[in-house]
Design a protein around this motif. Structure first.
Motif, PDB file in Angstrom:
ATOM      1  N   SER A 291      32.613 -13.924 -58.309  1.00 22.74           N
ATOM      2  CA  SER A 291      34.498 -13.217 -58.149  1.00 22.74           C
ATOM      3  C   SER A 291      34.377 -12.393 -57.063  1.00 22.74           C
ATOM      4  N   GLN A 292      33.568 -11.789 -56.380  1.00 28.74           N
ATOM      5  CA  GLN A 292      33.044 -10.630 -55.767  1.00 28.74           C
ATOM      6  C   GLN A 292      33.161 -11.921 -54.393  1.00 28.74           C
ATOM      7  N   VAL A 293      32.961 -12.736 -53.922  1.00 30.48           N
ATOM      8  CA  VAL A 293      32.732 -12.935 -53.352  1.00 30.48           C
ATOM      9  C   VAL A 293      33.890 -14.320 -52.964  1.00 30.48           C
ATOM     10  N   LEU A 294      34.544 -14.876 -54.456  1.00 34.17           N
ATOM     11  CA  LEU A 294      35.825 -16.206 -53.745  1.00 34.17           C
ATOM     12  C   LEU A 294      36.821 -14.637 -53.708  1.00 34.17           C
ATOM     13  N   GLU A 295      36.217 -13.445 -53.418  1.00 34.79           N
ATOM     14  CA  GLU A 295      37.707 -12.633 -53.629  1.00 34.79           C
ATOM     15  C   GLU A 295      38.514 -12.686 -54.999  1.00 34.79           C
ATOM     16  N   VAL A 296      38.483 -12.458 -55.997  1.00 34.51           N
ATOM     17  CA  VAL A 296      39.536 -12.800 -57.320  1.00 34.51           C
ATOM     18  C   VAL A 296      38.945 -11.934 -58.770  1.00 34.51           C
ATOM     19  N   SER A 297      39.035 -11.681 -59.260  1.00 34.52           N
ATOM     20  CA  SER A 297      38.561 -10.840 -60.195  1.00 34.52           C
ATOM     21  C   SER A 297      37.836 -12.116 -61.631  1.00 34.52           C
ATOM     22  N   VAL A 298      36.941 -10.772 -62.572  1.00 41.15           N
ATOM     23  CA  VAL A 298      36.191 -12.440 -63.671  1.00 41.15           C
ATOM     24  C   VAL A 298      37.392 -13.068 -64.065  1.00 41.15           C
ATOM     25  N   HIS A 299      38.752 -12.080 -65.174  1.00 38.58           N
ATOM     26  CA  HIS A 299      39.249 -12.953 -65.857  1.00 38.58           C
ATOM     27  C   HIS A 299      40.019 -13.813 -64.716  1.00 38.58           C
TER      28      HIS A 299
ATOM     29  N   TYR B 289      39.311 -17.961 -66.212  1.00 38.82           N
ATOM     30  CA  TYR B 289      40.385 -18.262 -67.654  1.00 38.82           C
ATOM     31  C   TYR B 289      42.084 -18.775 -65.998  1.00 38.82           C
ATOM     32  N   GLY B 290      41.548 -18.585 -65.119  1.00 41.19           N
ATOM     33  CA  GLY B 290      42.430 -19.259 -64.091  1.00 41.19           C
ATOM     34  C   GLY B 290      44.111 -18.737 -64.184  1.00 41.19           C
ATOM     35  N   GLU B 291      43.977 -17.646 -64.607  1.00 37.08           N
ATOM     36  CA  GLU B 291      45.118 -16.833 -64.506  1.00 37.08           C
ATOM     37  C   GLU B 291      45.342 -15.137 -64.244  1.00 37.08           C
ATOM     38  N   ASN B 292      45.992 -14.016 -63.138  1.00 34.27           N
ATOM     39  CA  ASN B 292      45.099 -12.699 -63.752  1.00 34.27           C
ATOM     40  C   ASN B 292      45.747 -12.529 -65.251  1.00 34.27           C
ATOM     41  N   ASP B 293      44.760 -11.464 -65.724  1.00 35.18           N
ATOM     42  CA  ASP B 293      44.823 -10.461 -66.631  1.00 35.18           C
ATOM     43  C   ASP B 293      46.281  -9.856 -66.000  1.00 35.18           C
ATOM     44  N   PRO B 294      46.818  -9.790 -67.852  1.00 38.01           N
ATOM     45  CA  PRO B 294      47.814  -9.450 -67.648  1.00 38.01           C
ATOM     46  C   PRO B 294      48.264  -8.141 -68.311  1.00 38.01           C
ATOM     47  N   PHE B 295      47.049  -7.269 -68.552  1.00 34.31           N
ATOM     48  CA  PHE B 295      46.951  -5.664 -68.535  1.00 34.31           C
ATOM     49  C   PHE B 295      45.906  -5.022 -67.546  1.00 34.31           C
TER      50      PHE B 295
END
Length: 98
Positions: free
Chosen positions: A51-59, A63-69
């Protein structure tokens, strides 16, 4: 979980092969390949590295979507005014009092 589709899509959009992702994360290419075909045993530490290399969150990776929380991680400031501003300050005094 959508890990297989999200991982494939992110690598494609960033122009990374699994071999390059493997090199950057020190995760065996076979492990990453297994994630993309749905056969996986997920190590949380490895997931975090990807996730760090791809610059996205683990969530997002899972799940292919931003964490709603999760609060937005970046704030975008847009200029709404540019120019000179004149400010005048007044003191309000009541008659007969000082």
């Amino acid at each position: 979980m959508k890990l297989n589709k999200t991982l494939t899509s992110l690598c494609k959009s960033k122009g990374l092969t699994l071999a390059e992702l493997s090199r950057r994360t020190a995760i065996p290419k076979q492990t990453l390949h297994n994630w993309t075909i749905g056969r996986r045993s997920i190590n949380p530490d490895q997931l975090k590295k990807v996730s760090q290399v791809l610059e996205v969150s683990v969530h997002y990776l899972l799940y292919g979507e931003n964490d709603p929380f999760e609060a937005p991680s970046e704030v975008i400031l847009r200029e709404i005014f540019s120019g000179d501003v004149r400010v005048t300050l007044h003191r309000i005094e009541r008659k007969g009092r000082r």
